[in-house]
Design a protein around this motif. Structure first.
Motif, PDB file in Angstrom:
ATOM      1  N   ALA A 143      -3.721  -2.493   5.074  1.00 62.36           N
ATOM      2  CA  ALA A 143      -5.335  -2.680   5.320  1.00 62.36           C
ATOM      3  C   ALA A 143      -5.562  -2.885   6.968  1.00 62.36           C
ATOM      4  CB  ALA A 143      -5.752  -3.830   4.555  1.00 62.36           C
ATOM      5  N   ASN A 191      -6.833   4.363  12.912  1.00 63.42           N
ATOM      6  CA  ASN A 191      -7.904   4.300  13.700  1.00 63.42           C
ATOM      7  C   ASN A 191      -7.316   5.232  15.090  1.00 63.42           C
ATOM      8  OD1 ASN A 191      -8.013   1.859  12.509  1.00 63.42           O
ATOM      9  ND2 ASN A 191      -9.879   2.121  13.071  1.00 63.42           N
ATOM     10  N   GLN A 220     -15.421   6.661   8.846  1.00 65.50           N
ATOM     11  CA  GLN A 220     -14.813   5.444   7.902  1.00 65.50           C
ATOM     12  C   GLN A 220     -14.297   5.844   6.464  1.00 65.50           C
ATOM     13  OE1 GLN A 220     -14.007   2.510   9.211  1.00 65.50           O
ATOM     14  NE2 GLN A 220     -14.738   3.366  11.076  1.00 65.50           N
ATOM     15  N   LYS A 221     -14.985   6.956   5.842  1.00 66.95           N
ATOM     16  CA  LYS A 221     -14.735   7.306   4.598  1.00 66.95           C
ATOM     17  C   LYS A 221     -13.449   8.238   4.533  1.00 66.95           C
ATOM     18  CE  LYS A 221     -16.166   9.684   0.536  1.00 66.95           C
ATOM     19  NZ  LYS A 221     -15.139   8.695  -0.558  1.00 66.95           N
ATOM     20  N   ARG A 274      -5.984   6.538   4.852  1.00 65.18           N
ATOM     21  CA  ARG A 274      -4.990   5.144   4.828  1.00 65.18           C
ATOM     22  C   ARG A 274      -4.401   5.196   3.608  1.00 65.18           C
ATOM     23  NH1 ARG A 274      -5.327   0.483   7.842  1.00 65.18           N
ATOM     24  NH2 ARG A 274      -7.235   1.181   8.641  1.00 65.18           N
ATOM     25  N   VAL A 275      -5.055   5.721   2.264  1.00 66.82           N
ATOM     26  CA  VAL A 275      -4.626   5.377   1.011  1.00 66.82           C
ATOM     27  C   VAL A 275      -3.580   6.538   0.956  1.00 66.82           C
ATOM     28  CG1 VAL A 275      -5.260   5.962  -1.492  1.00 66.82           C
ATOM     29  CG2 VAL A 275      -6.940   4.773   0.015  1.00 66.82           C
ATOM     30  N   LEU A 303     -11.321   7.654   7.201  1.00 65.60           N
ATOM     31  CA  LEU A 303     -10.068   7.082   7.541  1.00 65.60           C
ATOM     32  C   LEU A 303      -9.485   6.449   6.325  1.00 65.60           C
ATOM     33  CD1 LEU A 303     -11.359   5.415  10.998  1.00 65.60           C
ATOM     34  CD2 LEU A 303      -9.352   6.588  10.504  1.00 65.60           C
ATOM     35  N   GLU A 304     -10.370   5.860   5.446  1.00 63.89           N
ATOM     36  CA  GLU A 304      -9.755   5.152   4.237  1.00 63.89           C
ATOM     37  C   GLU A 304      -8.962   6.178   3.195  1.00 63.89           C
ATOM     38  OE1 GLU A 304      -9.172   2.363   1.669  1.00 63.89           O
ATOM     39  OE2 GLU A 304     -10.198   2.283   3.815  1.00 63.89           O
ATOM     40  N   ASP A 305      -9.488   7.644   3.221  1.00 61.32           N
ATOM     41  CA  ASP A 305      -8.754   8.498   2.533  1.00 61.32           C
ATOM     42  C   ASP A 305      -7.362   8.714   3.164  1.00 61.32           C
ATOM     43  OD1 ASP A 305     -10.812   9.169   1.102  1.00 61.32           O
ATOM     44  OD2 ASP A 305     -11.511  11.036   1.912  1.00 61.32           O
ATOM     45  N   GLN A 332       0.975  -1.286  -0.034  1.00 64.00           N
ATOM     46  CA  GLN A 332      -0.137   0.168  -0.086  1.00 64.00           C
ATOM     47  C   GLN A 332       0.959   1.444   0.120  1.00 64.00           C
ATOM     48  OE1 GLN A 332      -0.611  -2.499   1.847  1.00 64.00           O
ATOM     49  NE2 GLN A 332      -2.202  -3.461   0.624  1.00 64.00           N
ATOM     50  N   GLU A 344     -20.189   6.355   9.270  1.00 62.93           N
ATOM     51  CA  GLU A 344     -19.799   6.047   7.875  1.00 62.93           C
ATOM     52  C   GLU A 344     -18.981   7.330   7.163  1.00 62.93           C
ATOM     53  OE1 GLU A 344     -23.541   3.632   6.084  1.00 62.93           O
ATOM     54  OE2 GLU A 344     -23.850   5.908   6.372  1.00 62.93           O
TER      55      GLU A 344
END
Length: 358
Positions: free
Chosen positions: A327, A333, A313-314, A320-321, A316-318, A198, A310
């Motif tokens: 993953a 977190n 979570q969105k 993370r990327v 957090l995903e931004d 990643q 939600e």
């Protein structure tokens, strides 16, 4: 490689050679600082053996196969270092303080840091900048800036080459390519490498940052055949090592500490102990997450269709990327927890203020 695990178990069990040994993790009869020091010495010697003998001169395999195997070994060693670093006193100290000290800069600190590292421009001299030449000032400004604004790890910064900065053919879009580099002029004994799949990523660059990087490449970083972006600015122009970058941060910290000692005073809840590359990445992560959550909450198409969980979570995903976390990494977190704690405290103070003055 399993012998390294066995050696750790051996040390944790008071140097016993019996069968069916168990990993204790909290053996009160063992000095874990000593274990950590012994493991670091072992790894240094192991890396020396690899550097000395893991080459085509001694191995009957192709350069490509040799390189691929070495990368796997380096990744394995990196993971092991993370594991045994948890034994150290420093790591225990950080963990014990994690609930009340988040190791990142506040907005005010970040603004003041930029005032210190701002390069001289023409007759506009910055007396607070600890570096004497404009070339060093611009290079070191870019090093800090890329970590603070794009979340680069120090190893990723060391992997950047002159070809890592790209412009789109069809638009004014600029990118920073984070990938491994096989530069034949890279003489560093401890070579940086990508941490996980990643971590290979493309990060969009601000147009002004692209111009600064091109200026650095064309006017300053144009003196030898090496493709590495950040090097020494004196002969033999060696690529910057981990110790070189830490030395740069130490000089900046000294100036920062002299001008703003309050930022390092542990009487304050948001003070920092040191200014390091990791502090820059922490700062970027928290500020990026906070901005993303605020943006999604203010966007009607998200607030109408998605819950707060939600939206988090969105965001957090931004994070993370952009940050190149795997993953299963808990780090995004961790920043979410801090954001939630800060938001909850802010709401509580607002409630108290309203109730007192009603």
């Amino acid at each position: 490689m399993n012998e390294i695990d066995n050696f750790i178990v051996f040390l944790e069990n008071n140097k016993k050679l019996e069968v069916n040994l168990i990993r204790l993790r909290s053996n009160i009869d063992v000095n874990y600082m000593t274990i950590t020091q012994r493991l670091r010495s072992l790894f240094k010697y192991f890396i020396y053996l690899l550097d000395e003998y893991w080459n085509v001169r001694y191995q009957d395999i192709t350069i490509k196969e040799l390189t691929n195997r070495r990368k796997k070994i380096d990744l394995f060693l990196l993971n092991k270092k993370r594991n045994f670093s948890k034994f150290s006193k420093r790591s225990i100290t950080v963990k014990s303080e994690i609930n009340h000290s988040f190791k990142s800069l506040t907005n005010e600190m970040a603004v003041m840091l930029y005032k210190i590292i701002r390069p001289d421009q023409g007759t506009n001299i910055n007396p607070d900048n600890p570096f004497s030449t404009k070339s060093h000032q611009l290079r070191n400004f870019l090093i800090v800036h890329l970590m603070m604004n794009y979340g680069l790890r120090v190893g990723e910064l060391m992997l950047l080459t002159k070809r890592s900065i790209k412009k789109s053919l069809n638009s004014d879009s600029y990118s920073l390519i984070i990938t491994n580099t096989d530069d034949e002029h890279d003489s560093r004994q401890r070579k940086p490498s990508i941490q996980n799949e990643q971590s290979y990523r493309v990060i969009k660059l601000d147009s002004m940052d692209y111009k600064f990087l091109r200026l650095y490449i064309e006017k300053i970083r144009n003196f030898n055949d090496s493709d590495i972006l950040f090097t020494s600015l004196r002969p033999p122009y060696s690529p910057l090592s981990y110790s070189s970058i830490n030395a740069i941060f130490n000089m900046i910290e000294q100036a920062f500490r002299t001008l703003h000692p309050i930022y390092f005073d542990d009487i304050n809840i948001d003070s920092i102990q040191k200014l390091t590359p990791h502090v820059c990445r922490h700062t970027w992560a928290y500020m990026t997450l906070a901005f993303a959550v605020k943006k999604y909450r203010n966007d009607s198409k998200y607030t109408l269709n998605q819950s707060n969980d939600e939206i988090m979570q969105k965001a957090l995903e931004d994070l993370r990327v952009l940050g190149g976390w795997s993953a299963n990494s808990i780090m995004p977190n961790y920043y979410a927890k801090r954001f939630i704690v800060d938001s909850a405290n802010f709401i509580n103070l607002q409630r108290i203020s309203q109730e007192l003055w009603e």
